[in-house]
Motif scaffolding. Structure first.
Motif, PDB file in Angstrom:
ATOM      1  N   ASP A  24      83.028 104.541  27.934  1.00 18.37           N
ATOM      2  CA  ASP A  24      84.068 104.676  27.522  1.00 18.37           C
ATOM      3  C   ASP A  24      84.903 104.657  28.241  1.00 18.37           C
ATOM      4  O   ASP A  24      85.913 104.152  28.931  1.00 18.37           O
ATOM      5  N   ALA A  25      84.926 105.535  28.919  1.00 20.40           N
ATOM      6  CA  ALA A  25      86.210 106.498  30.038  1.00 20.40           C
ATOM      7  C   ALA A  25      86.022 105.274  31.004  1.00 20.40           C
ATOM      8  O   ALA A  25      87.500 105.279  31.631  1.00 20.40           O
ATOM      9  N   LEU A  26      85.106 105.039  31.637  1.00 15.65           N
ATOM     10  CA  LEU A  26      85.068 104.672  32.604  1.00 15.65           C
ATOM     11  C   LEU A  26      84.922 102.905  32.219  1.00 15.65           C
ATOM     12  O   LEU A  26      85.767 102.966  33.709  1.00 15.65           O
ATOM     13  N   GLU A  27      85.340 102.155  31.549  1.00 20.76           N
ATOM     14  CA  GLU A  27      84.860 100.854  31.335  1.00 20.76           C
ATOM     15  C   GLU A  27      87.044 101.178  30.845  1.00 20.76           C
ATOM     16  O   GLU A  27      87.225 100.367  31.684  1.00 20.76           O
ATOM     17  N   THR A  28      87.527 102.446  30.405  1.00 18.40           N
ATOM     18  CA  THR A  28      88.603 101.804  30.335  1.00 18.40           C
ATOM     19  C   THR A  28      89.408 102.069  32.081  1.00 18.40           C
ATOM     20  O   THR A  28      90.577 101.820  32.202  1.00 18.40           O
ATOM     21  N   MET A  29      88.701 103.139  32.585  1.00 14.15           N
ATOM     22  CA  MET A  29      90.257 103.482  33.451  1.00 14.15           C
ATOM     23  C   MET A  29      89.876 101.725  34.459  1.00 14.15           C
ATOM     24  O   MET A  29      90.734 102.025  35.228  1.00 14.15           O
ATOM     25  N   ILE A  30      88.993 101.876  34.928  1.00 20.26           N
ATOM     26  CA  ILE A  30      88.304 100.030  35.691  1.00 20.26           C
ATOM     27  C   ILE A  30      89.230  99.471  34.942  1.00 20.26           C
ATOM     28  O   ILE A  30      89.802  99.034  36.344  1.00 20.26           O
ATOM     29  N   ARG A 160      83.514  94.202  26.959  1.00 22.04           N
ATOM     30  CA  ARG A 160      83.562  95.891  25.953  1.00 22.04           C
ATOM     31  C   ARG A 160      82.187  95.622  25.732  1.00 22.04           C
ATOM     32  O   ARG A 160      81.254  94.928  25.899  1.00 22.04           O
ATOM     33  N   ASN A 161      81.598  97.125  26.153  1.00 24.30           N
ATOM     34  CA  ASN A 161      79.939  97.449  26.286  1.00 24.30           C
ATOM     35  C   ASN A 161      79.669  96.633  24.994  1.00 24.30           C
ATOM     36  O   ASN A 161      79.737  97.017  23.481  1.00 24.30           O
ATOM     37  N   PRO A 162      78.511  96.193  25.393  1.00 18.10           N
ATOM     38  CA  PRO A 162      78.348  95.330  24.116  1.00 18.10           C
ATOM     39  C   PRO A 162      77.639  97.231  23.301  1.00 18.10           C
ATOM     40  O   PRO A 162      76.936  96.441  21.440  1.00 18.10           O
ATOM     41  N   LYS A 163      76.964  97.861  23.660  1.00 20.95           N
ATOM     42  CA  LYS A 163      76.568  98.955  22.315  1.00 20.95           C
ATOM     43  C   LYS A 163      77.595  99.501  21.282  1.00 20.95           C
ATOM     44  O   LYS A 163      77.311 100.174  21.287  1.00 20.95           O
ATOM     45  N   ARG A 164      78.994  99.061  21.435  1.00 16.71           N
ATOM     46  CA  ARG A 164      79.953 100.282  21.151  1.00 16.71           C
ATOM     47  C   ARG A 164      80.374  98.685  19.967  1.00 16.71           C
ATOM     48  O   ARG A 164      81.343  99.245  19.460  1.00 16.71           O
ATOM     49  N   PHE A 165      79.631  97.711  20.335  1.00 17.30           N
ATOM     50  CA  PHE A 165      80.333  96.733  19.733  1.00 17.30           C
ATOM     51  C   PHE A 165      79.801  97.014  17.602  1.00 17.30           C
ATOM     52  O   PHE A 165      78.756  97.883  17.665  1.00 17.30           O
TER      53      PHE A 165
END
Length: 224
Positions: A24-30, A160-165
């Motif tokens: 999640d943190a990587l997704e946000t950073m990018i 958004r990462n599908p696994k986190r939905f």
């Protein structure tokens, strides 16, 4: 990047929850990157941009709609919690990652549900329900007038990462989609309001919108 992180020795001691938080943190950073986010928005489908502009105009023109036109009870629409709920919808414009956007939606919706439960206790009513929640959420979205909301919804669903939905955050995202669709298709029959009054006010606001757009276009032309 998920598999490289999982197999990297620096992350070998993480459990599944910690690993998910790291991704999640990587997704946000990018997606917060000053080059990445604007590029994504710039390359959104033309159809979505057209939907954004249409809805932007519709929300601006519908600012005369009041909570009682959606049969929202006075003890709800006068509650200060709705100010916070509306502010969190406005916050959507200030964040750039799908995770942060979902969090804004979640916090707004959660505040409304908390308010409904508190007023139910005070008035001896029943616990919060979706039937009471949605009109309040609709009026919060309408009054907040978030820009590019269609593109924003598309952006969240794509990045958004599908696994986190899942869970409450996904439920409230669906509620936002429902609220946006309701506003986009709103007519006099959608409200507890005299149809003639609705059309008169809408026509007046549409004329004001066109005048505002013409002034902005003339100003832009004179500066160029």
């Amino acid at each position: 990047m998920e598999n490289p992180i999982k197999t990297n020795k620096l992350w070998s001691g993480l459990d599944e929850d910690d690993l998910a938080d790291a991704i999640d943190a990587l997704e946000t950073m990018i997606l917060r990157d000053a080059r990445v986010y604007p590029t994504i928005l710039k390359n959104m489908s033309k159809d979505w941009k057209e939907k954004d502009e249409r809805l932007r105009k519709k929300m601006w023109c519908l600012q005369f709609v009041q909570p009682w036109h959606l049969d929202i009870r006075k003890c709800h629409y006068t509650h200060p919690a709705l100010i916070f709920a509306r502010q969190m919808i406005c916050q959507l414009l200030k964040v750039q990652s799908p995770q942060e956007m979902l969090e804004c939606v979640y916090q707004s919706a959660r505040m409304i549900f908390r308010m409904l439960n508190e007023t139910a206790i005070l008035t001896g009513g029943s616990a919060a329900s979706a039937d009471e929640f949605l009109p309040i959420f609709i009026i919060c979205v309408l009054k907040a007038q978030p820009r590019n909301v269609y593109s924003m919804l598309e952006y969240i669903s794509h990045f958004r990462n599908p696994k986190r939905f899942g869970g409450e955050r996904q439920y409230f995202l669906v509620q936002l989609q429902t609220a946006v669709t309701f506003i986009d298709n709103l007519t006099a029959s959608s409200l507890s309001m005299d149809a003639d009054e609705f059309h008169r006010k809408l026509k007046s606001k549409e004329a004001a919108w066109e005048s505002k757009q013409n002034i902005a276009a003339d100003s832009s032309a004179s500066h160029s």
